[in-house]
Design a protein around this motif. Structure first.
Motif, PDB file in Angstrom:
ATOM      1  N   SER A 118       0.829  -1.212   0.000  1.00 15.57           N
ATOM      2  CA  SER A 118       0.000   0.000   0.000  1.00 15.57           C
ATOM      3  C   SER A 118       0.859   1.256   0.000  1.00 15.57           C
ATOM      4  CB  SER A 118      -0.915  -0.007   1.229  1.00 15.57           C
ATOM      5  OG  SER A 118      -1.744  -1.145   1.234  1.00 15.57           O
ATOM      6  N   SER A 121       2.248   2.100  -3.344  1.00 14.63           N
ATOM      7  CA  SER A 121       1.205   2.387  -4.337  1.00 14.63           C
ATOM      8  C   SER A 121       0.704   3.819  -4.245  1.00 14.63           C
ATOM      9  CB  SER A 121       0.028   1.414  -4.157  1.00 14.63           C
ATOM     10  OG  SER A 121       0.429   0.074  -4.329  1.00 14.63           O
ATOM     11  N   GLY A 141      -5.606   0.865  -0.209  1.00 13.45           N
ATOM     12  CA  GLY A 141      -4.570   0.349   0.674  1.00 13.45           C
ATOM     13  C   GLY A 141      -5.122  -0.017   2.042  1.00 13.45           C
ATOM     14  N   GLN A 176      -1.082   4.003   7.326  1.00 12.52           N
ATOM     15  CA  GLN A 176      -1.481   4.544   6.026  1.00 12.52           C
ATOM     16  C   GLN A 176      -1.772   6.033   6.077  1.00 12.52           C
ATOM     17  OE1 GLN A 176      -0.312   2.031   3.998  1.00 12.52           O
ATOM     18  NE2 GLN A 176      -1.918   2.833   2.679  1.00 12.52           N
TER      19      GLN A 176
END
Length: 326
Positions: A118, A121, A141, A176
């Protein structure tokens, strides 16, 4: 009468004596130089030990690593934007993995593979597809990490109560949002017209704030800001950082960004607040995890997140200012 000149020394003996004196002088000079070098080295080591005892960092090693990373950032920003994106992917991936490992040591079973996938990306998505790609990659993600953790329940050793599973998913969500999402704003900013100069400007402001706070706190620091979170951060250091950010911000606005002086002053104040908030936020996370540094991957600095803590929220703040003024 004839004068007796006395015994005459053979020429080869005079030359031998001269060479011996020369060698003795060379040895004496060499010994003096070695003593001076050893004395200077001892003084530097003692100074570095005092600084390390006060700050917990190896100043010399930290400076060398900082200069190396800063040089790479500078070259990539000025000459090849895509190189900056690649460098950001590597740094963000290591930082995300670092925080995942720290959370796992604290008891959170955060899956590492989806965290890294994730992370690598979101950054190129922000660079090539702007904010829309950034948000889409972020949501995918988070979903990927959540589904991966739920699938892990099929393995008996990973079966835990629902409350623990939600905590593990929350750890992935934190990585994240806190690391990947905030860091991607730097790449998002670089991708804009003249965005590389705004990115360079906010990085220079963060460096100025950290350096000034370090120097002022080391020299004059007496009053602690938030001792329960960051015992070494002082109001005197914050004042030094504020002065440096305002001055550097004005200079950057006038000579690099083509903006009025007051925009530079505002830029400096905003980055000062964002950088301080980022520093305190990471200190709070480390305090909750019961660790001093996120890792030892960067000698003299700790871990990647220990260097990015001030940069992460500053990137988002710089992007917002770019949208307003540029």
């Amino acid at each position: 009468m004839t004068d007796d000149p006395g015994p005459v020394k053979p020429p080869h003996r005079e030359r031998g004596a001269t060479r011996a004196e020369f060698r003795a002088q060379v040895q004496s000079t060499k010994a003096d130089i070695e003593r001076q070098v050893q004395a200077t080295r001892a003084q530097l080591d003692a100074t570095n030990e005092r600084i390390e005892a006060r700050t917990g960092r190896n100043l010399v090693l930290a400076t060398l690593i900082g200069l190396g990373l800063g040089g790479l950032m500078l070259v990539s920003l000025i000459f090849i934007k895509s190189l900056f994106m690649i460098l950001a992917v590597v740094v963000v991936a290591f930082t995300a993995l670092e925080l995942a490992e720290a959370l796992r040591r604290a008891g959170r079973n955060v899956p590492r593979i989806p965290v890294i996938v994730s992370a690598v990306s979101v950054v190129p998505a922000a660079f090539y597809w702007d904010a829309g790609g950034q948000w889409l990659a972020l949501m995918l993600g988070i979903a990927f990490i959540s589904v991966w953790r739920l699938v892990m329940l099929a393995v008996p050793s990973h079966r835990v109560p629902a409350r623990v599973v939600l905590g593990d998913i929350g750890g992935g969500f934190l990585i994240q949002v806190y690391v990947v999402f905030l860091a991607s704003f730097a790449v998002l900013l670089v991708a804009q017209d003249d965005g590389e100069w705004w990115t360079l400007a906010f990085l220079l402001l963060v460096i100025s704030a950290d350096t000034a706070a370090y120097a002022a706190g080391l020299s004059f620091g007496k009053h602690r800001m938030v001792p329960s979170i960051s015992p070494k951060k002082t109001w005197e250091g914050f004042a030094g950082a504020a002065l440096a950010c305002i001055v550097v911000g004005i200079v950057l606005a006038l000579f690099m960004l083509g903006q009025p002086w007051w925009v530079g002053a505002l830029f400096g104040v905003v980055i000062l607040v964002a950088a301080t908030f980022g520093d305190l936020a990471e200190s709070l996370i480390k305090r909750d995890l019961g660790i001093k540094d996120m890792s030892s991957w960067l000698p003299g600095h700790g871990g990647f997140l220990d260097r990015l803590d001030s940069i992460l929220p500053s990137a988002a703040a710089a992007y917002a200012l770019y949208l307003i003024f540029a």
